[in-house]
Design an enzyme around this catalytic site. Sequence first.
Site, PDB file in Angstrom:
ATOM      1  N   VAL A 195       0.806  -1.226   0.000  1.00 12.33           N
ATOM      2  CA  VAL A 195       0.000   0.000   0.000  1.00 12.33           C
ATOM      3  C   VAL A 195       0.840   1.277   0.000  1.00 12.33           C
ATOM      4  O   VAL A 195       0.287   2.379  -0.027  1.00 12.33           O
ATOM      5  CB  VAL A 195      -0.966   0.070   1.211  1.00 12.33           C
ATOM      6  CG1 VAL A 195      -1.889  -1.132   1.247  1.00 12.33           C
ATOM      7  CG2 VAL A 195      -0.192   0.183   2.526  1.00 12.33           C
ATOM      8  N   LYS A 196       2.155   1.181   0.015  1.00  9.74           N
ATOM      9  CA  LYS A 196       2.982   2.381   0.137  1.00  9.74           C
ATOM     10  C   LYS A 196       3.051   3.147  -1.195  1.00  9.74           C
ATOM     11  O   LYS A 196       2.609   2.654  -2.221  1.00  9.74           O
ATOM     12  CB  LYS A 196       4.370   1.999   0.651  1.00  9.74           C
ATOM     13  CG  LYS A 196       4.337   1.331   2.053  1.00  9.74           C
ATOM     14  CD  LYS A 196       4.031   2.310   3.188  1.00  9.74           C
ATOM     15  CE  LYS A 196       3.484   1.686   4.450  1.00  9.74           C
ATOM     16  NZ  LYS A 196       4.375   0.895   5.261  1.00  9.74           N
TER      17      LYS A 196
END
Length: 404
Positions: free
Chosen positions: A190-191
Amino acid sequence: MQSGVQVPYHRPSIGDEEIDEVVRTLKSGWLTTGPRTAQFEQEFGAYADVPHALAVNSCTSGLHLALAALNIGPGMEVITTPLTFCATVNTIIHTGATPVLADVGPDGNIDPASIQSRITGKTRAIVPVHFAGLPCDMDAIWFLARRHGLDVIEDCAHAAGAFYKGGHAGAASPLTGEHSAASVFSFYAVKNLTTGEGGMVLTHDQELASRMKILSLHGISKNAWNRYSDRGHWGYEVLESGYKYNMSDIQASIGIHQLRKLEGFIETRTRFVELYNSLLADVEEVERPPEKPDCRHAWHLYTLRLNLERLAIGRDEFIEQLKDRGVGTSVHFIPIPLHPFFASRAKLRQNYCPRALDLYPRLISLPLFPAMTEDQVEYVAKAVTQIARKSRKQVWAAMAAAGD
Ligand SMILES: *Cc1c(COP(=O)(O)O)cnc(C)c1O
């Protein structure tokens, strides 16, 4: 109420470039740490403007590696923030050192004045986290570190694409030349930039870089790729009891192309943030996330803060109602002292952090990712507005009705 997911919390942006590169790597005959990892390290270091870059299999392992290579261990204290993912604190514990929590300031980042109040004769290092992608007050942190002889290891998990006073987060300040001992990025799914799982450690220190490289692969003096390029010479030596933290060329294949898209990702994130901000500007039940004039926010997270004193419902109910409208959310973070394991550590219990504890029940991270659409941002903002309006505390509702 609508059913089904209208806006997920996150969806990664993976294009044909990443997919084709992974396929080429799979067909190349070289899967583990090799030419693509070396290329990714070189290009990420050049992007952030830091001379040494070491790709690793997660930010967590990178944080542990940097702390270990700096000889941080039992009997020493490391100061960090309560508003972070457990990995930041776990890695300090893995070294045998004692984590110490300093409270956050109004922006959600570790507060230098609170750091100062926690420094003792045992303090060895500070691990600031650039919360949500907004850089910490690094000048103040570097000042304290210099005065007390401490190492700074930046947790840059949210900060790929962030800038502090004109330099990339994790790099040296272009104004003063000050920099941290090491800075560690996350490429978790998710970064801002992903390799599925992965991380990168940056440092200005050549010696630290080579120690970390050796420790990242069992403490072996050469990695397999170097042996291969040495025309297959079989020799290697174990110099220390190291770890298994290296990145594979499959992961690096994704990272090389994600890095080329990072500036575009940040532009899109910033555009969606501006849209959220303008759509929520008149909703007095919520506060928009903080920004700083001398920084470029990487906008990893859009952390809305509820004005609980104006609302008849709490954060958890707000999240449920967003879910009923098909909006995925998350909370960053459950403060460290609220987790049973950390609460059981005497030192962490003593480190009272009222501002982090006050902020926590107000925080909601809204969906923010480059693959979403403006329509989706508008849908989420409308859902937030509707829930806020109908959950207004009576006294505020009456004042609003009277034309306040
Ligand atoms: C995601 C995250 C980490 C851990 O990153 P991994 O790559 O999953 O190990 C560390 N610190 C913070 C603040 C994070 O958000």
